[in-house]
Scaffold this motif. Sequence first.
Motif: not given
Length: 341
Positions: A25-37, A55-58, A67-68, A87-91
């Motif tokens: 709910g904080r409007g910052d998807k990049e920070s959320a994704d980095q935290a999960a990664v 399969i990874g973040e790029g 990363y792949i 391993i295939a991930v989608d954090p």
Amino acid sequence: MKRELALEFARVTEAASLAAHKWVGRGDKESADQAAVDAMRTVLNQIEIDGEIVIGEGEIDEAPMLYIGEKVGKTEVINGTVESVDIAVDPIEGTRMTAQGQANAIAVLAVGNKGSFLKAPDMYMEKLIVGPGAKGCIDLEKPLIENVHNVAKALGKPLTELTISILDKPRHKDIIADLQKLGVKIFAMPDGDVAASVLCAVIDSEVDMLYGIGGAPEGVVSAAAMRALDGDMNARLKLRSEVKGITLENDKISNYEKARCEKMGIDLNKVLRLDDLVKDDEVIFSATGITTGDLLEGIKRNGNIFRTQTLLIRGKTKTIRYINSVHNLDFKNDEIKDLII
């Protein structure tokens, strides 16, 4: 793979979900994704495996972690040997949903034996997915409407009782309208086709089928889930220029995607069957809810106490577990605690 590894991989998605929760709910998807990664990588490196992210973040120059081709796991053990796994991930599946506090965001990964997952570029993929009741009845080389009739027949349902999940994107607008004209019920999701894929094959779900064009990485993760759940899937890789409504730098990106596929020996015209996507049943699939959705409950917090719900599937035995966990932050090690707070 050793049976006990399944619970270790559940810890990975739990950690990613807990780390992402503070960004809901904080409007910052990049920070959320980095935290999960960060959380996912930290816990993966605590597990006694010789793992490779397929399969990874790029690519390595696009993502700082997961990363792949990245190697993960604790390979130095005193006694015994470690398992070699892909391993295939989608954090976070549903970074936008996490950022906006919307439903159905999950942290997800799939693990298979070395060489068991399709290795493909991060591009679009057309997907057609069903559960065990319609296994063997789908064929992406045939028109979608013909597939819909075949699935309804296999399930013994009239079209008016069939439910199809599809991403609510402009590229699917006409398809949704055509299906609704047939009387089919549409379950339209803003994002998150892995969760929607799993709903095709779990009990107590009304979803019978998934169709649509989404990400190829998510497609491989979905295929692992279908392999574990005895479902079925057809897929076809799509260049950006072939996807209706996607116009940003079409030619440049499509040429890059085509070159990557040629280098990896991938035939863009081939319909990929489940065996092409995931080669054997010995897979582990784990998903933990970040926000509450149709598949899983989201994280609930009371001070330093967190509750998580995880779906853990072991393909070899077709065992499906829903794990409800209570996490007390006061007893987590500092490395994990710093990722969550």
